[in-house]
Design a protein around this motif. Structure first.
Motif, PDB file in Angstrom:
ATOM      1  N   VAL A  26     -45.415  58.850 -21.260  1.00 40.01           N
ATOM      2  CA  VAL A  26     -44.589  59.737 -22.073  1.00 40.01           C
ATOM      3  C   VAL A  26     -44.013  60.845 -21.203  1.00 40.01           C
ATOM      4  O   VAL A  26     -42.823  61.152 -21.257  1.00 40.01           O
ATOM      5  N   ARG A  27     -44.897  61.442 -20.369  1.00 44.19           N
ATOM      6  CA  ARG A  27     -44.425  62.559 -19.538  1.00 44.19           C
ATOM      7  C   ARG A  27     -43.357  62.093 -18.561  1.00 44.19           C
ATOM      8  O   ARG A  27     -42.364  62.768 -18.323  1.00 44.19           O
ATOM      9  N   LYS A  28     -43.583  60.887 -18.022  1.00 39.18           N
ATOM     10  CA  LYS A  28     -42.642  60.366 -17.026  1.00 39.18           C
ATOM     11  C   LYS A  28     -41.219  60.326 -17.615  1.00 39.18           C
ATOM     12  O   LYS A  28     -40.259  60.754 -16.984  1.00 39.18           O
ATOM     13  N   TYR A  29     -41.107  59.819 -18.856  1.00 37.18           N
ATOM     14  CA  TYR A  29     -39.764  59.646 -19.421  1.00 37.18           C
ATOM     15  C   TYR A  29     -39.227  60.903 -20.082  1.00 37.18           C
ATOM     16  O   TYR A  29     -38.031  61.121 -20.102  1.00 37.18           O
ATOM     17  N   SER A  30     -40.129  61.729 -20.641  1.00 39.35           N
ATOM     18  CA  SER A  30     -39.587  62.888 -21.361  1.00 39.35           C
ATOM     19  C   SER A  30     -38.976  63.882 -20.381  1.00 39.35           C
ATOM     20  O   SER A  30     -38.126  64.673 -20.740  1.00 39.35           O
ATOM     21  N   ARG A  31     -39.407  63.833 -19.110  1.00 38.36           N
ATOM     22  CA  ARG A  31     -38.775  64.736 -18.135  1.00 38.36           C
ATOM     23  C   ARG A  31     -37.404  64.203 -17.721  1.00 38.36           C
ATOM     24  O   ARG A  31     -36.525  64.954 -17.346  1.00 38.36           O
ATOM     25  N   GLN A  32     -37.264  62.869 -17.770  1.00 40.01           N
ATOM     26  CA  GLN A  32     -36.018  62.281 -17.253  1.00 40.01           C
ATOM     27  C   GLN A  32     -34.864  62.349 -18.249  1.00 40.01           C
ATOM     28  O   GLN A  32     -33.711  62.337 -17.870  1.00 40.01           O
ATOM     29  N   TYR A  33     -35.208  62.363 -19.545  1.00 37.25           N
ATOM     30  CA  TYR A  33     -34.134  62.253 -20.542  1.00 37.25           C
ATOM     31  C   TYR A  33     -34.136  63.468 -21.466  1.00 37.25           C
ATOM     32  O   TYR A  33     -35.182  64.034 -21.753  1.00 37.25           O
ATOM     33  N   PRO A  34     -32.956  63.856 -21.954  1.00 39.93           N
ATOM     34  CA  PRO A  34     -32.839  65.114 -22.704  1.00 39.93           C
ATOM     35  C   PRO A  34     -33.272  64.997 -24.166  1.00 39.93           C
ATOM     36  O   PRO A  34     -32.493  65.282 -25.074  1.00 39.93           O
ATOM     37  N   VAL A  35     -34.499  64.556 -24.405  1.00 41.94           N
ATOM     38  CA  VAL A  35     -35.001  64.454 -25.788  1.00 41.94           C
ATOM     39  C   VAL A  35     -36.455  64.935 -25.834  1.00 41.94           C
ATOM     40  O   VAL A  35     -37.135  64.903 -24.815  1.00 41.94           O
ATOM     41  N   PRO A  36     -36.953  65.392 -27.018  1.00 42.13           N
ATOM     42  CA  PRO A  36     -38.356  65.839 -27.082  1.00 42.13           C
ATOM     43  C   PRO A  36     -39.336  64.683 -26.935  1.00 42.13           C
ATOM     44  O   PRO A  36     -38.976  63.505 -27.096  1.00 42.13           O
ATOM     45  N   THR A  37     -40.587  65.041 -26.663  1.00 45.48           N
ATOM     46  CA  THR A  37     -41.626  64.042 -26.419  1.00 45.48           C
ATOM     47  C   THR A  37     -41.733  63.021 -27.543  1.00 45.48           C
ATOM     48  O   THR A  37     -41.900  61.838 -27.311  1.00 45.48           O
ATOM     49  N   TYR A  38     -41.663  63.500 -28.813  1.00 43.92           N
ATOM     50  CA  TYR A  38     -41.947  62.540 -29.893  1.00 43.92           C
ATOM     51  C   TYR A  38     -40.897  61.433 -29.980  1.00 43.92           C
ATOM     52  O   TYR A  38     -41.173  60.350 -30.486  1.00 43.92           O
ATOM     53  N   LEU A  67     -33.330  54.354 -23.427  1.00 39.69           N
ATOM     54  CA  LEU A  67     -33.145  55.779 -23.135  1.00 39.69           C
ATOM     55  C   LEU A  67     -31.914  55.982 -22.250  1.00 39.69           C
ATOM     56  O   LEU A  67     -31.150  56.926 -22.411  1.00 39.69           O
ATOM     57  N   LYS A  68     -31.751  55.052 -21.312  1.00 36.02           N
ATOM     58  CA  LYS A  68     -30.627  55.184 -20.377  1.00 36.02           C
ATOM     59  C   LYS A  68     -29.300  54.985 -21.121  1.00 36.02           C
ATOM     60  O   LYS A  68     -28.348  55.732 -20.922  1.00 36.02           O
ATOM     61  N   ASP A  69     -29.285  53.970 -21.995  1.00 40.80           N
ATOM     62  CA  ASP A  69     -28.023  53.624 -22.654  1.00 40.80           C
ATOM     63  C   ASP A  69     -27.695  54.537 -23.830  1.00 40.80           C
ATOM     64  O   ASP A  69     -26.551  54.612 -24.254  1.00 40.80           O
TER      65      ASP A  69
END
Length: 684
Positions: A26-38, A67-69
């Motif tokens: 979760v942490r890995k992706y939530s830092r990369q993309y502009p959205v909250p953890t949930y 997330l990328k798209d």
């Protein structure tokens, strides 16, 4: 990137299949993309809720692709709009907000990440998802583009065709959650809850874990008002921002009455009606746009209602205030009180404080270090957890306490209500299944946490307005024949000062006469008793003078048992005794009377009066010996902030030399003999 699964992971995987997610992913992706953890967890929960490495790897590719798209980074807005124009539609993950366009009698939606403010949206979609009319929510949105409308004057080519809110909507989530809880022990469950919000339980001590549990209560308890102040960098607002779509964070600055409660212009209900939890971050900066804002808030915190014109509106949103205490605790208590960081109009208002149900000690929680405090293990997917928490708001567990816990006389009606709400919240968090029994041991620490969190509020009220809030000695009795236990707030009591709360049975503050080298010294004497015989001294090696004091106290107890303890037979009890010297004197000389009081209190199960120091040396025949240094003992007692000093009457003349200003700082009581001292030192 494999993680060593531990016993808790395996236990969780066996009962929460499909609802778990690895928190390091979760942490890995939530830092990369502009959205909250949930939002990230929602996707990970959908594709990676597995213990199998291969399935996780496969799921991660899908999540990463989505997330990328579908998430729009700064600067990519036009790219997505162009894609919608070329292909007719595009799918994105974004916050959806809507407003009524009264001129054209229709709703328009706003998608912040594409900087679009006037997107067409069907009335039905808005009706089904009313939260988009307040502050909006995250959703997977299908956005279409119509070239023909684009050519019209003032046309709105973009349209929200369909959306899927990012949150659980299954009806049986609470059953799954409650049933699975039965497989965990209480300690395991607390640790698992911490992991579910991303924290590694093993890195926190008991007190820090309890701060986290207090933070969770507003999610499961309606209209719960919580304050947490503490050092910077402890992640106070993380839980309210990242974990649940049912919580809303207001960051510092202006809170408008219209946004918080109700907009009088259009009747639109505010945040406290729309969300389970409304959290003010950086509370010191809050101000309302209207004079009566604080009064509306005060009324709402007391009753869960506020009025708009003639109608009364009920809401269930809990209010949380978090902020920073910039100075150290001791200093803060010397110069003001622990609610000083609140805005000026709330800071010294005792009526406002009275509405705070609990004050979480943020200083008991460590500054967050990502490598140490964040977990790499499994926890529940946030939207599953937040959905369960939201549904728990409709239930009550307070019946589990009825008849088992009796709260002490110092609690007012508001105090009892506050403590009961905290107990209820903790019971729902820890025992979500109403059928699950709660052990005395668990119930006791839950009650203690609740009393301490409320007493902390009370102590600040007392600092602001001494005369009205004198009695803050919160206590409880567990079970029908339980002993009254007092609960204090640790930060109030320095080791040197004497608490004003009554002490548990068998515990006594005493002053030794001291030796020529050391002068008098303060001791805490602790006695426990059980079946057997004789007195066992726990201090090893035992100082000879202390051994003598114990022998004298013990003999006096046996010879005057009838007067001291009635029909109890002290020879059938084994007493364990321990002294804790607080000063330079460690000899334990001349402590006969305090030891006699401790032995009797332990045997009778009666508390020792709070704030009291007992002084006196006995001999074997039972007479009280002369005190050589009564004035320096009185000065010591005042130094230790005692309220009462209990001395033999023979010391009265010496005390004529005590300076006048010291007489006003302590109440000195006299006793004539051992039984009189015991009677005056113990609570009725």
């Amino acid at each position: 990137m494999s993680v060593d699964f531990d016993q808790l992971d395996n236990l969780a995987a066996s009962v929460f299949d499909g609802y778990l997610v690895r928190k390091d992913l979760v942490r890995k992706y939530s830092r990369q993309y502009p959205v909250p953890t949930y939002v990230v967890e929602f996707l990970l929960g959908r594709y990676c809720a597995s213990v199998e490495e291969s399935e996780i790897a496969e799921g991660l590719q899908i999540v990463e692709k989505q997330l990328k798209d579908r998430t729009v980074r700064t600067g990519e807005e036009e790219l997505f709009k162009a894609r919608a124009k070329e292909t007719g539609s595009v799918r994105i993950i974004d916050i959806v907000r809507a407003r009524l366009d009264a001129k054209n009698d229709c709703y328009v939606a706003e998608l912040p990440s594409l900087a679009l403010r006037d997107v067409r949206i069907g009335d039905q979609l808005v009706r089904e998802n009313e939260r988009m009319l307040t502050d909006g929510f995250y959703a997977e949105v299908t956005l279409t583009y119509d070239g023909i409308i684009a050519q019209e004057k003032g046309g709105r080519p973009f349209k929200v065709d369909s959306l899927r809110p990012i949150q659980m909507s299954k009806s049986d989530v609470l059953d799954i959650y409650s049933t699975a809880r039965g497989s965990f022990g209480t300690t395991e469950w607390v640790d698992f809850l911490l992991r579910s919000i991303g924290l590694e339980a093993n890195a926190f001590n008991e007190r820090a874990k309890r701060v986290v549990l207090l933070r969770m209560i507003p999610f499961v308890e309606r209209n719960y008002n919580l304050v947490e102040l503490g050092p910077r960098g402890t992640g106070k607002s993380h839980l309210f921002q990242q974990i649940s779509p049912y919580a809303h964070l207001i960051s510092g600055g202006k809170a408008t009455v219209a946004k918080m409660f109700v907009n009088n212009a259009n009747g639109q209900r505010g945040l406290v009606c729309q969300y389970d939890v409304v959290c003010f971050d950086e509370v010191s900066g809050i101000s309302f746009d209207q004079k009566d804002g604080v009064n509306i808030m005060k009324g709402y915190m007391a009753s869960g209602q506020f009025s708009r014109g003639k109608e009364n509106i009920r809401a269930e949103g809990s209010i949380v205030m978090v902020g920073n205490l910039d100075v150290d605790l001791e200093q803060q208590q010397r110069i003001g009180h622990l609610l000083s960081p609140l805005p000026p109009e709330m800071r010294d208002d005792t009526a406002f404080m009275d509405r705070i149900h609990a004050y979480a000690p943020g200083w008991d929680y460590p500054k967050l270090n990502p490598h140490e405090h964040l977990t790499d293990h499994f926890g529940l997917v946030s939207d599953f957890l937040s959905e369960c928490w939201s549904r728990l708001r409709n239930s009550s567990r307070i019946a589990a306490v009825q008849g088992r816990v009796h709260l002490g006389g110092a609690l007012s009606g508001r105090d009892i209500e506050a403590v009961n709400k905290t107990i209820n919240g903790l019971l729902k968090l820890l025992f979500p299944d109403p059928e699950m029994p709660v052990s005395d041991e668990d119930l006791e620490w839950i009650v203690r946490v609740a009393l301490e969190a409320r007493r902390r509020v009370k102590e600040q009220q007392r600092r602001v307005f001494k005369s009205e809030f004198r009695n803050t000695h919160f206590s409880y009795i567990l079970g029908t024949d339980g002993v009254e236990q007092f609960v204090s707030t640790p930060e109030l009591h320095s080791d040197e000062a004497i608490e004003s709360d009554p002490l548990p049975p068998g515990q006594v503050w005493g002053v030794s006469l001291g030796t020529g080298d050391t002068g008098p010294g303060l001791y805490r004497i602790e006695v426990t008793c059980g079946p057997g015989g004789g007195v066992k001294i726990l201090n090893q090696p035992t100082p000879p003078a202390f051994r003598e004091s114990v022998r004298v106290g013990e003999q006096n107890l046996y010879t005057r048992a009838k007067e001291l303890v009635g029909d109890r037979n002290p020879r059938e009890e084994e007493f364990s005794i321990q002294m804790r010297p607080m000063d330079a004197d460690k000899s334990g000389v001349g402590l006969g009377v305090p030891i006699l009081v401790a032995l009797c209190g332990g045997l009778l199960g009666r508390n020792t009066k709070g704030g009291t120091i007992v002084v006196g040396a006995l001999n074997l025949g039972g007479s009280i010996e002369m005190i050589p240094n009564a004035v320096s003992i009185a000065e010591l007692a005042i130094d230790k902030k005692a309220e009462t000093l209990l001395m033999p009457v023979s010391a009265r003349r010496q005390l004529n030399d005590l300076p006048d200003d010291l007489w006003t700082k302590i109440s000195i009581e006299f006793y004539k003999d051992g039984p009189d001292a015991v009677f005056k030192a113990l609570d009725e």
